[in-house]
Design a protein around this motif. Structure first.
Motif, short mmCIF file in Angstrom:
data_model
loop_
_atom_site.label_atom_id
_atom_site.label_comp_id
_atom_site.label_asym_id
_atom_site.label_seq_id
_atom_site.Cartn_x
_atom_site.Cartn_y
_atom_site.Cartn_z
N TYR A 181 -30.01 -59.67 7.75
CA TYR A 181 -29.09 -59.85 6.69
C TYR A 181 -27.66 -59.45 6.87
N PHE A 182 -27.80 -58.65 7.51
CA PHE A 182 -26.13 -58.09 7.72
C PHE A 182 -25.45 -59.21 9.31
N LEU A 183 -26.80 -59.50 10.11
CA LEU A 183 -26.08 -60.67 10.73
C LEU A 183 -25.51 -61.72 10.53
N ILE A 184 -27.09 -62.13 9.35
CA ILE A 184 -27.16 -63.11 8.26
C ILE A 184 -25.56 -63.81 7.87
N ALA A 185 -25.26 -62.12 7.08
CA ALA A 185 -24.52 -62.08 6.58
C ALA A 185 -22.77 -61.89 7.36
N THR A 210 -22.20 -63.40 9.78
CA THR A 210 -21.81 -65.44 10.71
C THR A 210 -21.99 -66.33 9.69
N GLY A 211 -23.14 -66.23 8.50
CA GLY A 211 -22.72 -67.42 7.30
C GLY A 211 -23.85 -68.28 7.91
N SER A 237 -33.32 -67.45 14.77
CA SER A 237 -34.68 -66.93 15.39
C SER A 237 -34.32 -65.47 16.21
N LEU A 238 -32.61 -65.57 16.93
CA LEU A 238 -32.05 -65.03 16.95
C LEU A 238 -31.56 -63.20 17.00
N PHE A 239 -31.67 -63.56 15.92
CA PHE A 239 -31.20 -62.50 14.50
C PHE A 239 -31.78 -61.72 14.59
N LYS A 240 -33.42 -62.57 14.06
CA LYS A 240 -34.60 -61.68 13.99
C LYS A 240 -34.91 -60.97 15.44
N THR A 241 -35.13 -62.38 16.41
CA THR A 241 -35.02 -60.99 17.44
C THR A 241 -35.07 -59.73 17.86
N ALA A 242 -33.24 -59.77 17.30
CA ALA A 242 -32.79 -58.83 17.15
C ALA A 242 -33.21 -57.32 16.90
#
Length: 203
Positions: free
Chosen positions: A91-95, A97-98, A106-111
């Protein structure tokens, strides 16, 4: 069967506090309304208590039903905290980048899963399966990583299928649906991980 140790109490409280802090931040990101006017910060106190009760319940089930429950109670506490670490990073990455779908999801989830891997190995080796007495070592870490990679495939595969294959339902936003996918992936990965860690890594 040995009684609960100081490490059991500390492990439950530390992992619970970590989970509570991350949950508090996620709820803040989503602007989820406060419960009865109370700040979500109360999770930092409540979750450690719940984790401790779960570990005690696992210990009692292990003592009176089957020994496997003693490890499983601690494993669920650590696994839930790993899920919180996983979700928090995602969620940090989603927040930042939007972006909450597609290949980037999928990349965020893998990281996020990979970062949670180090956290998971440390807690499992030093607390959950510490009765095996091997501590941290290269051989176990390689086996642990192998099992975790299988769990990663399950976790990311299920989460990506729910998010990208099924798509949002029940009038949930794409951002909220990403959490549904993450929960689905994490639950199945939790079972795969426990079985693999117990039977392959720390046997």
């Amino acid at each position: 069967m040995p009684s609960l140790s100081r490490l059991d109490y500390l492990g439950a409280l530390i992992t619970g506090a970590t989970t509570g802090c991350i949950a508090w931040q996620i709820f803040s990101w989503f602007d989820i309304p406060l419960y009865l006017g109370f700040s979500w910060a109360w999770l930092v106190v409540l979750v450690p208590v719940l984790w401790l009760l779960g570990v005690i319940k696992g210990y009692l089930l292990g003592k009176y039903v089957a020994p496997v429950f003693a490890d499983f109670g601690k494993f669920v506490a650590v696994g839930s905290t790993n899920a919180a670490v996983d979700f928090g990073i995602m969620y940090f990455l989603i927040a930042q980048t939007g972006i909450a779908s597609g290949g980037w999801f999928s990349l965020f989830k893998t990281a996020s899963f990979i970062v949670a891997l180090g956290h998971s190995y440390t807690w499992n080796a030093l607390w959950v399966f510490s009765n095996h007495g091997r501590g941290l070592n290269r051989r176990d870490f390689i086996r642990f990583t192998t099992v975790a990679l299988v769990a990663l495939a399950v976790n990311v595969g299920i989460a990506s299928f729910v998010v990208n294959g099924i798509g949002p339902m029940f009038d949930l936003s794409l951002r909220a649906w990403a959490g549904v996918g993450a929960v689905a992936g994490s639950l199945l990965a939790l079972l795969v991980s426990f079985t693999g860690f117990r039977k392959v890594v720390f046997a």
